[in-house]
Write a protein that holds these residues in place. Structure first.
Motif, PDB file in Angstrom:
ATOM      1  N   ASP A 252       0.827  -1.208   0.000  1.00 20.66           N
ATOM      2  CA  ASP A 252       0.000   0.000   0.000  1.00 20.66           C
ATOM      3  C   ASP A 252       0.866   1.264   0.000  1.00 20.66           C
ATOM      4  O   ASP A 252       0.402   2.335  -0.385  1.00 20.66           O
ATOM      5  CB  ASP A 252      -0.987  -0.001   1.174  1.00 20.66           C
ATOM      6  N   ILE A 253       2.108   1.142   0.456  1.00 26.16           N
ATOM      7  CA  ILE A 253       3.073   2.243   0.392  1.00 26.16           C
ATOM      8  C   ILE A 253       4.354   1.659  -0.190  1.00 26.16           C
ATOM      9  O   ILE A 253       4.878   0.662   0.321  1.00 26.16           O
ATOM     10  CB  ILE A 253       3.370   2.827   1.794  1.00 26.16           C
ATOM     11  N   LEU A 254       4.858   2.232  -1.263  1.00 23.95           N
ATOM     12  CA  LEU A 254       6.061   1.717  -1.913  1.00 23.95           C
ATOM     13  C   LEU A 254       7.296   1.997  -1.056  1.00 23.95           C
ATOM     14  O   LEU A 254       7.286   2.909  -0.221  1.00 23.95           O
ATOM     15  CB  LEU A 254       6.233   2.364  -3.287  1.00 23.95           C
ATOM     16  N   PRO A 255       8.374   1.227  -1.260  1.00 23.95           N
ATOM     17  CA  PRO A 255       9.590   1.448  -0.465  1.00 23.95           C
ATOM     18  C   PRO A 255      10.078   2.898  -0.479  1.00 23.95           C
ATOM     19  O   PRO A 255      10.417   3.458   0.572  1.00 23.95           O
ATOM     20  CB  PRO A 255      10.602   0.498  -1.110  1.00 23.95           C
ATOM     21  N   SER A 256      10.111   3.526  -1.652  1.00 23.15           N
ATOM     22  CA  SER A 256      10.563   4.930  -1.705  1.00 23.15           C
ATOM     23  C   SER A 256       9.599   5.840  -0.943  1.00 23.15           C
ATOM     24  O   SER A 256      10.022   6.823  -0.315  1.00 23.15           O
ATOM     25  CB  SER A 256      10.689   5.394  -3.160  1.00 23.15           C
ATOM     26  N   GLN A 257       8.321   5.501  -0.999  1.00 22.82           N
ATOM     27  CA  GLN A 257       7.340   6.288  -0.251  1.00 22.82           C
ATOM     28  C   GLN A 257       7.498   6.071   1.254  1.00 22.82           C
ATOM     29  O   GLN A 257       7.296   6.999   2.043  1.00 22.82           O
ATOM     30  CB  GLN A 257       5.916   5.905  -0.694  1.00 22.82           C
TER      31      GLN A 257
ATOM     32  N   ILE B   6      10.284   5.611   2.767  1.00 20.23           N
ATOM     33  CA  ILE B   6      11.401   6.474   3.171  1.00 20.23           C
ATOM     34  C   ILE B   6      10.923   7.925   3.260  1.00 20.23           C
ATOM     35  O   ILE B   6      11.253   8.649   4.204  1.00 20.23           O
ATOM     36  CB  ILE B   6      12.570   6.361   2.172  1.00 20.23           C
ATOM     37  N   ARG B   7      10.126   8.345   2.295  1.00 21.87           N
ATOM     38  CA  ARG B   7       9.614   9.728   2.313  1.00 21.87           C
ATOM     39  C   ARG B   7       8.727   9.962   3.536  1.00 21.87           C
ATOM     40  O   ARG B   7       8.826  10.999   4.209  1.00 21.87           O
ATOM     41  CB  ARG B   7       8.830  10.010   1.024  1.00 21.87           C
ATOM     42  N   PHE B   8       7.831   9.018   3.799  1.00 18.54           N
ATOM     43  CA  PHE B   8       6.972   9.137   4.976  1.00 18.54           C
ATOM     44  C   PHE B   8       7.822   9.217   6.247  1.00 18.54           C
ATOM     45  O   PHE B   8       7.526   9.991   7.158  1.00 18.54           O
ATOM     46  CB  PHE B   8       6.028   7.939   5.086  1.00 18.54           C
ATOM     47  N   ALA B   9       8.900   8.407   6.278  1.00 19.25           N
ATOM     48  CA  ALA B   9       9.773   8.419   7.456  1.00 19.25           C
ATOM     49  C   ALA B   9      10.486   9.761   7.585  1.00 19.25           C
ATOM     50  O   ALA B   9      10.626  10.300   8.685  1.00 19.25           O
ATOM     51  CB  ALA B   9      10.789   7.280   7.364  1.00 19.25           C
ATOM     52  N   GLN B  10      10.927  10.325   6.449  1.00 15.77           N
ATOM     53  CA  GLN B  10      11.559  11.650   6.487  1.00 15.77           C
ATOM     54  C   GLN B  10      10.608  12.677   7.102  1.00 15.77           C
ATOM     55  O   GLN B  10      11.032  13.579   7.823  1.00 15.77           O
ATOM     56  CB  GLN B  10      11.921  12.110   5.068  1.00 15.77           C
TER      57      GLN B  10
ATOM     58  N   GLU C  31       0.895   6.582   9.772  1.00 14.87           N
ATOM     59  CA  GLU C  31       0.691   6.052   8.421  1.00 14.87           C
ATOM     60  C   GLU C  31       1.618   4.856   8.166  1.00 14.87           C
ATOM     61  O   GLU C  31       1.213   3.866   7.553  1.00 14.87           O
ATOM     62  CB  GLU C  31       0.956   7.140   7.376  1.00 14.87           C
ATOM     63  N   LEU C  32       2.840   4.951   8.648  1.00 19.36           N
ATOM     64  CA  LEU C  32       3.791   3.863   8.426  1.00 19.36           C
ATOM     65  C   LEU C  32       3.465   2.641   9.273  1.00 19.36           C
ATOM     66  O   LEU C  32       3.465   1.513   8.785  1.00 19.36           O
ATOM     67  CB  LEU C  32       5.207   4.353   8.734  1.00 19.36           C
ATOM     68  N   LEU C  33       3.201   2.870  10.550  1.00 17.71           N
ATOM     69  CA  LEU C  33       3.005   1.732  11.443  1.00 17.71           C
ATOM     70  C   LEU C  33       1.673   1.016  11.205  1.00 17.71           C
ATOM     71  O   LEU C  33       1.493  -0.116  11.643  1.00 17.71           O
ATOM     72  CB  LEU C  33       3.128   2.169  12.904  1.00 17.71           C
TER      73      LEU C  33
END
Ligand code: SF4
Ligand code: SF4
Length: 135
Positions: A46-51, A53-57, A63-65
């Motif tokens: 539902d969230i791509l790997p690059s996304q 990283i962006r969400f984490a930034q 949203e991530l957890l």
């Protein structure tokens, strides 16, 4: 220590924890998308790997957890090998899983899993763990 966009101190703590656990500088990522393009699980995320990283930034902890994607990553390390900035994405995702587990947010109720599903989980976990510790 890098400057963050969010003004939420909990968000800053989350970002710092992810960087500490993964040993990665999240702001090294410039969003080229090569990690997502090579990920064998991307079609299911539902969230791509690059996304991720962006969400984490941005410190988007909730949203991530709550995403499926952090659990779908099979730690194949393809993303790590493709990143032109040397970001070890798999370790970042593993850090997200650790934060989730340590906060006692159960993603799955093991008792509700089908028997044949349970039978496939240990080998996947074993292979993922071996790849991480030998990379
Ligand atoms: S380690 Fe995870 S995120 Fe990276 S390519 Fe493999 S499955 Fe995708
Ligand atoms: S490959 Fe590296 S620099 Fe490119 S989006 Fe993924 S983490 Fe960021």
């Amino acid at each position: 220590m890098t400057m963050r966009i969010s003004s939420d101190p909990g968000s800053d703590a989350f970002v710092a924890r992810i960087e500490e656990l993964s040993g990665q500088d999240l702001l090294a990522c410039y969003q080229c998308g090569k990690c997502s393009a090579g990920c064998p699980m991307a079609n299911y995320m539902d969230i791509l790997p690059s996304q991720m990283i962006r969400f984490a930034q941005l410190g988007l902890k909730d949203e991530l957890l709550s995403s499926e994607a952090i659990w779908l990553c099979v730690s194949c390390l393809t993303c790590n090998s493709r990143c032109p900035k040397g970001v070890r994405i798999a370790e970042v995702i593993e850090a997200m899983r650790q934060v989730c587990i340590r906060s006692r947010q159960d993603h799955l109720d093991v008792r509700k899993l089908e028997e044949n599903t349970l039978a496939t989980i240990p080998p996947i976990a074993l292979i993922g763990g071996m790849r991480k510790f030998t990379s």
